[in-house]
Structures are given as structure tokens and as C-alpha cells.
Design an enzyme around this catalytic site. Sequence first.
Site, PDB file in Angstrom:
ATOM      1  N   SER A 141      56.595 106.421 -14.539  1.00 15.19           N
ATOM      2  CA  SER A 141      56.509 106.886 -16.003  1.00 15.19           C
ATOM      3  C   SER A 141      55.454 105.910 -16.352  1.00 15.19           C
ATOM      4  O   SER A 141      54.900 106.050 -17.718  1.00 15.19           O
ATOM      5  CB  SER A 141      57.925 106.668 -16.729  1.00 15.19           C
ATOM      6  OG  SER A 141      58.417 105.630 -16.549  1.00 15.19           O
ATOM      7  N   ASP A 194      58.768 102.609  -7.812  1.00 16.98           N
ATOM      8  CA  ASP A 194      58.989 103.949  -8.007  1.00 16.98           C
ATOM      9  C   ASP A 194      57.868 104.318  -7.110  1.00 16.98           C
ATOM     10  O   ASP A 194      56.638 104.135  -7.678  1.00 16.98           O
ATOM     11  CB  ASP A 194      58.958 104.401  -9.508  1.00 16.98           C
ATOM     12  CG  ASP A 194      59.772 105.660  -9.474  1.00 16.98           C
ATOM     13  OD1 ASP A 194      60.176 106.425  -8.613  1.00 16.98           O
ATOM     14  OD2 ASP A 194      59.735 106.213 -10.783  1.00 16.98           O
ATOM     15  N   GLU A 254      68.513 112.677 -13.532  1.00 22.13           N
ATOM     16  CA  GLU A 254      67.993 112.830 -14.807  1.00 22.13           C
ATOM     17  C   GLU A 254      68.103 114.374 -15.346  1.00 22.13           C
ATOM     18  O   GLU A 254      67.814 115.338 -14.895  1.00 22.13           O
ATOM     19  CB  GLU A 254      66.462 112.587 -14.343  1.00 22.13           C
ATOM     20  CG  GLU A 254      65.616 112.984 -15.816  1.00 22.13           C
ATOM     21  CD  GLU A 254      64.199 112.216 -15.632  1.00 22.13           C
ATOM     22  OE1 GLU A 254      63.937 111.332 -14.471  1.00 22.13           O
ATOM     23  OE2 GLU A 254      63.470 112.124 -16.529  1.00 22.13           O
TER      24      GLU A 254
HETATM   25  O1  KIV Z   1      59.655 106.653 -13.920  1.00 18.48           O
HETATM   26  C1  KIV Z   1      60.878 106.536 -14.424  1.00 18.48           C
HETATM   27  O2  KIV Z   1      60.651 105.494 -15.558  1.00 18.48           O
HETATM   28  C2  KIV Z   1      61.933 107.007 -13.790  1.00 18.48           C
HETATM   29  C3  KIV Z   1      63.264 106.794 -14.960  1.00 18.48           C
HETATM   30  C4  KIV Z   1      63.048 107.625 -15.951  1.00 18.48           C
HETATM   31  C5  KIV Z   1      64.374 107.183 -14.092  1.00 18.48           C
HETATM   32  O3  KIV Z   1      61.843 107.850 -12.884  1.00 18.48           O
END
Ligand code: KIV
Length: 283
Positions: free
Chosen positions: A46, A84, A183
Site C-alpha cells: 500500500s 510485503d 482482508e
Molecule cells: O499493503 C498493505 O498495507 C496490506 C495491509 C492492508 C494488510 O497489505
Amino acid sequence: MEKITTTVIHEMKDRGERVVMVAAYDYPTARMVDEAGGDAVLVGDSLANVILGYKDTLAVSMDEMIHHTKAVARAVKRALVVGDMPFMSYQASAEDAIRNAGRFIKEGHAEAVKVEGCRGMIKKIRAIIQSGIPVMGHLGLTPQWVHQFGGFKVRGKTKSTAHAILEDARRLEHAGVFSLVLECIPWQLAKLITEKIEVPTIGIGAGPYCDGQVLVIHDLLGLTGPRVPKFVKRYTKLDDAVMKALSDFRREVKTGKFPKLEHSYEMPREEVRKLLSEFKRKR
Ligand code: KIV
């Protein structure tokens, strides 16, 4: 101070303690999440929309993710740092998945990675885990699948789609993920998954019965403008405070009210006298 590891996250489920995770992307906010007792800092993809201004998460690159993961890891002492994996850093092959997960650990100094989805991903997830890197799963409204899903809509609202998500959760558990983000799925489904698997679930828009919760720091601080998704709770409204501070600064600069001498450095009087007399002599 107990360092939070993936084992501790597991133990938290066993003792019924909720996991607190915050998505943060830079040194100052990651430091505050850590000092406030957050258990995990997710350097979420994100980053793409929240920080870098892309329209969705698909465009963010490995290099951009690593750059921000490094900053977060420098700030965090206690919490688990999770990187991520961005779109197309793991989908094409197990080799890509291992190499890019490895970059999060070696270059970014993360302690685990997060991977979206299940079907078609199990081989890659296993490959990452077998190379010694813990993986957090992510099911439900997985934003990297936006085009497949036809938009950002709640997932698992019917019996068959809910069943498929529950099955995926079981598959990810067997593949060895250490925790699972859920989510934007109905709370009843999130509750069922949380009861049926031993892996801790971390919800975002998945109701109160998950083993933990995650929010994006800009959402929870009220730094994302007036429109926020239903699942966000703003614990403060920094937008208003920031706008006030910026317009006060602007007004004071324009009117000469800032800076005052108290915000300025001073030269000793004798030095000023010498400087001015030298200027006079030269003229
Ligand atoms: O990228 C992100 O912030 C996420 C969270 C919302 C779980 O994947």
C-alpha cells in the site's frame, strides 16, 4: 523487552492475546509504532498508493519496497518487521519468489515477508519458507488481484465463495505460513477461519473475531482525507492539525511574523562591531 518473532506471534494466539500490526513505511512512524507497543510493522505494498501516489498497489517496484523496508527496519527494535512482496515479484516462478523474498531479508532487514493469494501460489510460498524465510499469507480482498476481481469488493459473501476462502486458509496453513491476513471478508467467515486454523489470523475489514488487527498508519491517524473505507477507525484527525499548521506557517511567513529573533542565531556583539567597521572602511 521481548523481541517479537514469528514464534511469539504464534504463542500469542495460544494464550489468547491479540496481535497488533500497523502498516508503516518510514523511520519516524515505524519508530512510533514500535515504541507504542505494536507487535508487527508491515511495510505494505500500500506504499504504492498511500505514499507514492500510484492509483493502486500494482505499480510499486521491489526497489521501492526495499528502500522503505530499510528505513522501517532501522527504526524498529521490538516489533516483527514484515516486507510485503509486490506484484510480480513472486508470481512468475519459485526462483523469483526466493530471490525477491531474500532481498527483503538481506537488503531490507525484514524478518518475514507477506504474499497475497493461494491458488497458484503454494509452490512459491513453500519455496520461500524452505529457504528459511517466514511467510505471512493474505486472503480475501487481495489488492494485487483487483483486475481479476473486477474492483475492490468484499469477498466471500456467498456460501461457495466463503467455502473457497476457508479452503485456501487451510491450504496456506499446510504450506506453513506463520500468520494470515484476512482482508474485507464478512466477520462470520473470518470468525470461522480463525476457529478452524491454528495459524493466527490478522484482520482488516474482517470483523472483531480475528486473532489480531492491522490498519494502515495514515488511515488510523486520519491523514488520508475525508473518505475512508467502512473498516477504518480514525483514532485522531491529523489532516486537520497538519492543514492548520501549514496555513499558520504560510500566514506568518507572508506577514513577517516568523521567524523572530528567538528562532535565529546571534553573532557576539564585538564580532558584529568589527564586521561593520571593516565594511565601512572598505566603502
Ligand atoms: O499493503 C498493505 O498495507 C496490506 C495491509 C492492508 C494488510 O497489505
